[in-house]
Design a protein around this motif. Structure first.
Motif, mmCIF file in Angstrom:
data_model
loop_
_atom_site.group_PDB
_atom_site.id
_atom_site.type_symbol
_atom_site.label_atom_id
_atom_site.label_comp_id
_atom_site.label_asym_id
_atom_site.label_seq_id
_atom_site.Cartn_x
_atom_site.Cartn_y
_atom_site.Cartn_z
ATOM 1 N N ILE A 209 -48.084 -71.537 26.066
ATOM 2 C CA ILE A 209 -48.257 -69.762 26.183
ATOM 3 C C ILE A 209 -48.243 -69.259 25.666
ATOM 4 O O ILE A 209 -47.051 -68.789 25.472
ATOM 5 C CB ILE A 209 -48.663 -69.309 28.312
ATOM 6 N N PRO A 210 -48.937 -68.648 24.686
ATOM 7 C CA PRO A 210 -48.324 -67.489 23.801
ATOM 8 C C PRO A 210 -47.935 -65.733 23.748
ATOM 9 O O PRO A 210 -48.591 -65.665 25.240
ATOM 10 C CB PRO A 210 -49.143 -67.266 22.391
ATOM 11 N N ILE A 211 -46.573 -65.749 24.108
ATOM 12 C CA ILE A 211 -46.490 -64.171 24.532
ATOM 13 C C ILE A 211 -46.694 -63.562 24.378
ATOM 14 O O ILE A 211 -47.285 -64.060 23.135
ATOM 15 C CB ILE A 211 -44.414 -64.498 24.601
ATOM 16 N N GLY A 212 -47.481 -62.478 24.943
ATOM 17 C CA GLY A 212 -48.629 -61.224 24.795
ATOM 18 C C GLY A 212 -49.774 -62.207 24.239
ATOM 19 O O GLY A 212 -50.604 -60.831 24.377
ATOM 20 N N VAL A 331 -65.043 -75.143 37.144
ATOM 21 C CA VAL A 331 -64.380 -73.839 36.639
ATOM 22 C C VAL A 331 -62.785 -74.004 35.754
ATOM 23 O O VAL A 331 -62.065 -75.089 36.811
ATOM 24 C CB VAL A 331 -64.629 -72.845 37.573
ATOM 25 N N LEU A 332 -62.256 -73.815 34.787
ATOM 26 C CA LEU A 332 -60.845 -73.738 34.406
ATOM 27 C C LEU A 332 -60.475 -72.190 34.681
ATOM 28 O O LEU A 332 -61.395 -71.287 34.172
ATOM 29 C CB LEU A 332 -60.889 -73.975 32.502
ATOM 30 N N GLY A 333 -59.375 -72.302 34.773
ATOM 31 C CA GLY A 333 -58.907 -70.952 35.361
ATOM 32 C C GLY A 333 -57.552 -70.784 34.091
ATOM 33 O O GLY A 333 -56.629 -71.727 34.519
ATOM 34 N N ALA A 334 -56.852 -69.384 34.161
ATOM 35 C CA ALA A 334 -55.240 -69.789 33.316
ATOM 36 C C ALA A 334 -55.164 -68.119 34.208
ATOM 37 O O ALA A 334 -55.515 -67.676 34.066
ATOM 38 C CB ALA A 334 -55.366 -69.382 31.708
ATOM 39 N N LEU A 335 -53.844 -68.399 34.306
ATOM 40 C CA LEU A 335 -52.571 -67.667 34.743
ATOM 41 C C LEU A 335 -51.580 -67.516 33.808
ATOM 42 O O LEU A 335 -50.349 -67.675 33.838
ATOM 43 C CB LEU A 335 -52.776 -67.205 36.292
ATOM 44 N N PRO A 336 -52.129 -66.373 32.804
ATOM 45 C CA PRO A 336 -51.028 -66.439 32.006
ATOM 46 C C PRO A 336 -49.228 -65.932 32.057
ATOM 47 O O PRO A 336 -47.825 -65.982 31.618
ATOM 48 C CB PRO A 336 -51.643 -65.926 30.159
ATOM 49 N N ALA A 341 -44.627 -62.430 31.764
ATOM 50 C CA ALA A 341 -44.111 -61.787 32.528
ATOM 51 C C ALA A 341 -44.862 -60.268 31.831
ATOM 52 O O ALA A 341 -45.195 -59.338 32.472
ATOM 53 C CB ALA A 341 -42.524 -61.257 33.381
ATOM 54 N N SER A 342 -44.827 -60.367 31.009
ATOM 55 C CA SER A 342 -45.297 -59.134 29.905
ATOM 56 C C SER A 342 -46.721 -58.521 30.064
ATOM 57 O O SER A 342 -47.399 -57.944 30.144
ATOM 58 C CB SER A 342 -45.325 -59.393 27.969
ATOM 59 N N ARG A 343 -47.527 -59.975 31.009
ATOM 60 C CA ARG A 343 -48.973 -59.285 31.127
ATOM 61 C C ARG A 343 -49.198 -58.875 32.290
ATOM 62 O O ARG A 343 -50.485 -58.687 32.647
ATOM 63 C CB ARG A 343 -50.070 -61.118 30.644
ATOM 64 N N ILE A 344 -48.421 -58.224 33.307
ATOM 65 C CA ILE A 344 -47.979 -58.200 34.533
ATOM 66 C C ILE A 344 -48.032 -56.498 33.974
ATOM 67 O O ILE A 344 -46.978 -56.277 33.240
ATOM 68 C CB ILE A 344 -47.292 -58.118 35.650
#
Length: 476
Positions: A209-212, A331-336, A341-344
């Motif tokens: 998963i790419p950061i950011g 359904v495909l889901g993603a929780l990056p 953690a920068s996505r919060i």
């Protein structure tokens, strides 16, 4: 200008980087106000501290694609987080099936883990050769005959109605969830091949998963392009042929409007008959906290396949292929944020990325359907939802013109296209139009953020148009 690239998706940018590094004058033209095509990240309109990946979110091939391996994204500042869990399939009335990076841990939690180990263990040990085979140009000898000998029987086992090898409903659902990324009927050779490659990557290198956000990948390619003299033009729609050599990272049918009557009649007829596959509806959520999964192991799973059992997934894919909405769609889901953690944001809000498989050009808003499916496995999910950004398949082309009717494979997710391209040609990155080439996911090796269609198109252009047989070095 020596070469114009129309479209700034990962394939178009890969072709642009190669041509610019070869010393050519290169211009990339993008109709959207931001570059990146299927690998863009944009801020939520209401909660700007939360960003959504517009098309792709998780990148199994960011480390393993032959192009990206040579290009070395990490050496160019792209941070790729590799989670402990590659993907997971929540299941009804029983624990979820978890695909860990560690194949032994995966096998230990499956009912019949030995069958999973036999299927994927030998492929994970030869990951580079397996990926090189599946993402190859299909016109050269495979990089490893040993890998080909290992893949072939497994492909027949998982890509035909025999569906042999895997034992246990949990292992079958786990593999089928990965195979369903192709949005094609199951079993099929296309879905089986994708399932083998992606599941192999899950153990060999993980699903990074790419950061950011996904935008980090096209940003790195653009920086390299401009460093070698290339240009990027945003917000400009190409409506007539640019001069010189042109590589189109577009849907094949875009050439009908760009060239009009200048198209060779036979090619125009072939393009007019081009068919797109089933689509996806995109539903992005903003959540106020962690999802309350029935199976607590899922709190560490960034990628989710919420399609139920293998039989349920196969039924759903056959329904949408026939033009009908499935009662329980895939359904495909993603929780990056689990890996990044920068996505919060400062208030604890975070994005949930989902695709739901639907018939091509479906106009249905699928937000309620997706919410209900999450509720099956995480009661109380809807109480966390503070924002919903829903785009039906019929409008997916508004933010990426290649996604005709919502088809993220650009019509290329079938065996014929995977081998021959959008029209039967020995070199499927060429067209009968002088100096015009294709490099989108409609050309081999098909969909995914891997840059290989751009690599093959650039290789053809350098040789045919500029007499260059040696490709430039990609390493930093």
């Amino acid at each position: 200008m020596d070469v114009t690239i129309v479209g700034s998706g990962p394939n178009g940018l890969s072709a642009a980087v190669i041509c610019a590094r070869a010393g050519l004058a290169v211009r990339v033209i993008e109709a959207q106000p931001t570059a990146g095509g299927g690998a863009r990240t944009l801020a939520d309109p209401e909660y700007p501290g939360v960003s959504h990946d517009i098309c792709s979110a998780v990148h199994p091939l960011a480390l393993a694609s032959p192009f990206f391996a040579a290009y070395d994204l990490t050496a160019r500042g792209v941070q790729l987080a590799v989670p402990e869990i590659s993907y997971a399939s929540p299941l009804q009335h029983r624990p979820a099936a978890i695909g860990y990076r560690d194949i032994e841990r995966t096998c230990s939690e499956l009912d019949h883990g030995d069958s999973w180990r036999r299927l994927l263990g030998p492929l994970a040990a030869e990951c580079d050769d397996v990926v090189g085979l599946i993402l190859g140009d299909k016109r050269s000898l495979p990089p490893s005959l040993t890998a080909a000998a290992r893949v072939a029987p497994r492909l027949l086992a998982q890509g035909t109605p025999l569906w042999r090898t895997l034992a246990g409903e949990d292992a079958r659902a786990l593999f089928s969830g990965v195979a369903a990324h192709t949005i094609s009927t199951m079993p099929s050779l296309v879905s089986g091949g994708a399932g083998l490659m992606l599941a192999t990557l899950g153990h060999a290198v993980g699903w990074p998963i790419p950061i950011g956000g996904s935008q980090a990948i096209p940003d790195a390619l653009i920086a390299d392009l401009t460093a070698h003299g290339g240009e990027l033009v945003l917000g400009h729609e190409v409506t007539e042929p640019p001069s010189g050599v042109v590589i189109y990272d577009t849907a094949p049918t875009a050439l009908l409007s760009i060239y009009g009557k200048a198209l060779p009649p036979r090619y125009a007829r072939a393009l007019s008959r081009y068919r797109y596959g089933p689509g996806v509806a995109k539903v992005d959520f903003v959540l106020s906290g962690e999802i309350p999964w029935r199976d607590p192991r899922l709190t560490q799973a960034p990628t989710l396949h919420l399609g139920g059992s293998r039989a349920q997934m196969a039924l759903a894919e056959s329904e949408i292929a026939a033009g009908r909405h499935a009662e329980w769609p895939m359904v495909l889901g993603a929780l990056p944020h689990i890996a990044d953690a920068s996505r919060i944001d400062d208030a604890g809000r975070r994005p949930l990325w989902t695709y739901v498989h639907v018939p091509n050009n479906s106009t249905r808003d699928m937000a309620t359907v997706v919410t209900d499916i999450f509720e099956r496995f995480a009661p109380g999910f809807r109480d966390l939802v503070v924002g919903v950004r829903s785009v039906p398949a019929s409008r997916m082309d508004e933010h990426n013109a290649n996604l005709v009717g919502g088809d993220i494979g650009v019509g290329g997710n079938n065996m014929v296209s995977a081998l021959l391209g959008p029209t039967p040609r020995f070199d499927p990155w060429t067209t009968p139009i002088p100096k015009a080439y294709l490099c989108s996911s409609a050309t081999p090796p098909g969909g995914g953020v891997h840059g290989m269609a751009g690599f093959y198109a650039a290789r053809t252009v350098l040789k045919r148009e500029f007499g260059m047989r040696d490709l430039p070095k990609l390493a930093p």
